[in-house]
Design a protein around this motif. Structure first.
Motif, PDB file in Angstrom:
ATOM      1  N   UNK A 228       3.622  -6.724  -9.676  1.00 49.75           N
ATOM      2  CA  UNK A 228       2.273  -6.544 -10.378  1.00 49.75           C
ATOM      3  C   UNK A 228       1.930  -5.395 -10.920  1.00 49.75           C
ATOM      4  N   UNK A 229       3.078  -4.341 -11.061  1.00 50.07           N
ATOM      5  CA  UNK A 229       2.904  -3.103 -11.650  1.00 50.07           C
ATOM      6  C   UNK A 229       1.689  -2.352 -10.875  1.00 50.07           C
ATOM      7  N   UNK A 230       1.669  -2.219  -9.635  1.00 49.19           N
ATOM      8  CA  UNK A 230       0.539  -1.531  -8.912  1.00 49.19           C
ATOM      9  C   UNK A 230       0.959  -0.502  -7.970  1.00 49.19           C
ATOM     10  N   UNK A 231       0.252   0.773  -8.121  1.00 49.76           N
ATOM     11  CA  UNK A 231       0.477   1.661  -6.957  1.00 49.76           C
ATOM     12  C   UNK A 231      -0.803   1.856  -6.154  1.00 49.76           C
ATOM     13  N   UNK A 232      -0.961   1.566  -5.030  1.00 45.58           N
ATOM     14  CA  UNK A 232      -1.946   1.644  -4.366  1.00 45.58           C
ATOM     15  C   UNK A 232      -1.669   2.990  -3.405  1.00 45.58           C
ATOM     16  N   UNK A 233      -2.724   3.926  -3.277  1.00 51.04           N
ATOM     17  CA  UNK A 233      -2.497   5.386  -2.659  1.00 51.04           C
ATOM     18  C   UNK A 233      -3.692   5.491  -1.633  1.00 51.04           C
ATOM     19  N   UNK A 234      -3.260   6.062  -0.532  1.00 54.49           N
ATOM     20  CA  UNK A 234      -4.489   6.560   0.280  1.00 54.49           C
ATOM     21  C   UNK A 234      -4.035   8.042   0.219  1.00 54.49           C
ATOM     22  N   UNK A 235      -4.811   8.811  -0.062  1.00 48.71           N
ATOM     23  CA  UNK A 235      -4.594  10.415  -0.482  1.00 48.71           C
ATOM     24  C   UNK A 235      -4.748  11.274   0.756  1.00 48.71           C
ATOM     25  N   UNK A 236      -4.183  12.172   1.492  1.00 46.91           N
ATOM     26  CA  UNK A 236      -4.418  12.793   2.539  1.00 46.91           C
ATOM     27  C   UNK A 236      -3.913  11.947   3.843  1.00 46.91           C
ATOM     28  N   UNK A 237      -4.804  12.123   4.907  1.00 40.22           N
ATOM     29  CA  UNK A 237      -4.234  11.362   6.196  1.00 40.22           C
ATOM     30  C   UNK A 237      -4.881   9.787   5.855  1.00 40.22           C
ATOM     31  N   UNK A 238      -3.812   9.059   5.836  1.00 39.37           N
ATOM     32  CA  UNK A 238      -4.208   7.642   5.652  1.00 39.37           C
ATOM     33  C   UNK A 238      -5.057   6.934   6.376  1.00 39.37           C
ATOM     34  N   UNK A 239      -5.117   7.277   7.634  1.00 40.30           N
ATOM     35  CA  UNK A 239      -6.099   6.847   8.650  1.00 40.30           C
ATOM     36  C   UNK A 239      -7.652   7.188   8.315  1.00 40.30           C
ATOM     37  N   UNK A 240      -7.615   8.177   7.543  1.00 39.14           N
ATOM     38  CA  UNK A 240      -9.135   8.616   7.277  1.00 39.14           C
ATOM     39  C   UNK A 240      -9.547   8.431   5.915  1.00 39.14           C
ATOM     40  N   UNK A 241      -8.516   8.037   5.108  1.00 39.12           N
ATOM     41  CA  UNK A 241      -8.705   8.018   3.520  1.00 39.12           C
ATOM     42  C   UNK A 241      -9.079   6.653   2.994  1.00 39.12           C
ATOM     43  N   UNK A 242      -9.818   6.479   1.944  1.00 34.82           N
ATOM     44  CA  UNK A 242      -9.792   5.300   1.280  1.00 34.82           C
ATOM     45  C   UNK A 242      -8.591   4.961   0.470  1.00 34.82           C
ATOM     46  N   UNK A 243      -8.402   3.852  -0.176  1.00 35.28           N
ATOM     47  CA  UNK A 243      -7.536   3.359  -1.078  1.00 35.28           C
ATOM     48  C   UNK A 243      -7.942   3.173  -2.499  1.00 35.28           C
ATOM     49  N   UNK A 244      -7.045   4.197  -3.128  1.00 32.32           N
ATOM     50  CA  UNK A 244      -7.213   4.146  -4.722  1.00 32.32           C
ATOM     51  C   UNK A 244      -6.113   3.531  -5.311  1.00 32.32           C
ATOM     52  N   UNK A 245      -6.603   2.650  -6.368  1.00 38.11           N
ATOM     53  CA  UNK A 245      -5.486   1.544  -6.978  1.00 38.11           C
ATOM     54  C   UNK A 245      -5.198   1.949  -8.316  1.00 38.11           C
ATOM     55  N   UNK A 246      -3.822   2.125  -8.859  1.00 36.41           N
ATOM     56  CA  UNK A 246      -3.664   2.139 -10.269  1.00 36.41           C
ATOM     57  C   UNK A 246      -2.571   1.068 -10.691  1.00 36.41           C
ATOM     58  N   UNK A 247      -2.833   0.548 -11.735  1.00 34.02           N
ATOM     59  CA  UNK A 247      -2.174  -0.640 -12.188  1.00 34.02           C
ATOM     60  C   UNK A 247      -1.638  -0.210 -13.723  1.00 34.02           C
ATOM     61  N   UNK A 248      -0.424  -0.878 -13.825  1.00 28.43           N
ATOM     62  CA  UNK A 248       0.179  -0.656 -15.283  1.00 28.43           C
ATOM     63  C   UNK A 248      -0.510  -1.789 -16.177  1.00 28.43           C
TER      64      UNK A 248
END
Length: 348
Positions: free
Chosen positions: A328-348
């Motif tokens: 689906x051309x998606x990059x899901x990212x948790x910036x910083x410590x993944x236990x404490x971060x929310x998820x950012x999603x970018x798509x093509x």
């Protein structure tokens, strides 16, 4: 029952959209991060002097940078043009822009005891990994959305890197692991090679062919996934070993029997790598095939896969976690410590 720890202020993630020829892409990237990159380079020469036993300078590294730049220009000329654009956009010298691509090679082998580095796994249609780095680089995260010649890719970047990991619109996801072996010297840094894959390859098979054509500056494992297959490609010098499996898991020690005797990882780091490999393999077996990104982030956030911050800039810690969806051309990212971060999603 204790809940999830309170989320701190997340690190700022720059989102840079760039289109056109390579110089144009670099120009947009550099202009967007001009102040950030200047401050980073002025902070102990891209923080290298916070990490190395002996101080370095851009001038003192000029010969090393020129030797690598010659290989980059010869083997990946479009990326050389993009580095030139990055320099122009950010107001950097050619050596400074090249240095940003080569920080890991300049650091070289680090045999001090460490607690972790990247843990990566792949299934058909999915690639996920932690990003474990020293240098407190979670303040340097960017997502590049680059388009050229009818192709697009989403690239996770740190501090001006043209590549680190990512996914393209042809259905290929690329991740990586640090492994230590062989001679490190002038060549194309693996982060740029990953970008070359995203710019040119359409599948795991074609990516392996591209990898075999390029001179690596340092040892690395490249992890690949498309809709139907996965592979780990271990690289030492000009030698390559392809480990194919329906599900691939890799940490920071060599898995191919030919390379195991040449592994230079220190015993402390090897023990960490083995623990993370076994934990990831076990957890992945328990994860359903249709698991969503949040389930994968839960896996990436568990010990010992997630490496917390102990306050020492010299030690690797988890500065991001990524789930890539090549279908689906998606990059899901948790910036910083993944236990404490929310998820950012970018798509093509």
């Amino acid at each position: 029952m204790p809940g999830r720890p309170e989320m701190p202020t997340p690190p700022e993630v720059a989102h840079i959209v760039a289109r056109g020829e390579p110089y144009d892409l670099g120009l947009a990237h550099g202009a967007a991060l001009k102040e950030r990159l200047r401050a980073f380079l002025d902070d102990g020469v891209a923080r290298l002097n916070h990490l190395l036993p002996d101080p370095v300078s851009v001038a003192g590294l000029s010969g090393t940078l020129a030797a690598h730049r010659a290989h980059i220009t010869r083997s990946t000329p479009r990326l050389a043009e993009e580095i030139a654009g990055l320099a122009a956009g950010a107001g950097l010298t050619p050596d400074e822009a090249t240095l940003l691509q080569l920080r890991r090679e300049i650091m070289g082998y680090r045999r001090i005891p460490t607690r972790g580095d990247c843990t990566t796994y792949a299934r058909p249609g999915l690639l996920a990994q932690t990003v474990d780095l020293n240098g407190d680089l979670d303040d340097q995260i960017a997502v590049l959305d680059v388009g050229q010649r009818g192709r697009r890719a989403l690239v996770l970047s740190f501090a001006g890197l043209l590549g680190y990991l990512g996914v393209n619109d042809r259905g290929l996801a690329v991740g990586l692991n640090l492994v230590l072996g062989g001679r490190w010297g002038p060549g194309v840094p693996p982060y740029l090679i990953i970008r070359q894959l995203l710019d040119t390859a359409d599948s795991v098979e074609s990516a392996v062919a591209v990898l075999r054509s390029l001179p690596f500056a340092s040892s690395r494992t490249i992890v690949l996934a498309d809709a139907v297959t996965t592979a780990c490609v271990e690289v030492v010098g000009d030698e390559y070993r392809v480990l194919g499996a329906r599900e691939s898991v890799h940490t920071n020690h060599f898995l191919d029997p030919d390379f195991v005797p040449r592994d230079e990882l220190n015993v402390f780091a090897r023990n960490s790598s083995l623990r993370r490999l076994r934990t990831a393999e076990s957890a992945l077996r328990d994860l359903p095939a249709d698991a969503d990104p949040e389930q994968h982030f839960a896996l990436l956030s568990q010990p010992p896969i997630r490496v917390p911050d102990d306050g020492d800039i010299r030690r690797e810690r988890t500065v991001a976690a990524v789930v890539l969806d090549p279908v689906n051309g998606a990059l899901h990212l948790r910036p910083g410590d993944p236990l404490l971060a929310g998820t950012l999603t970018h798509t093509l």
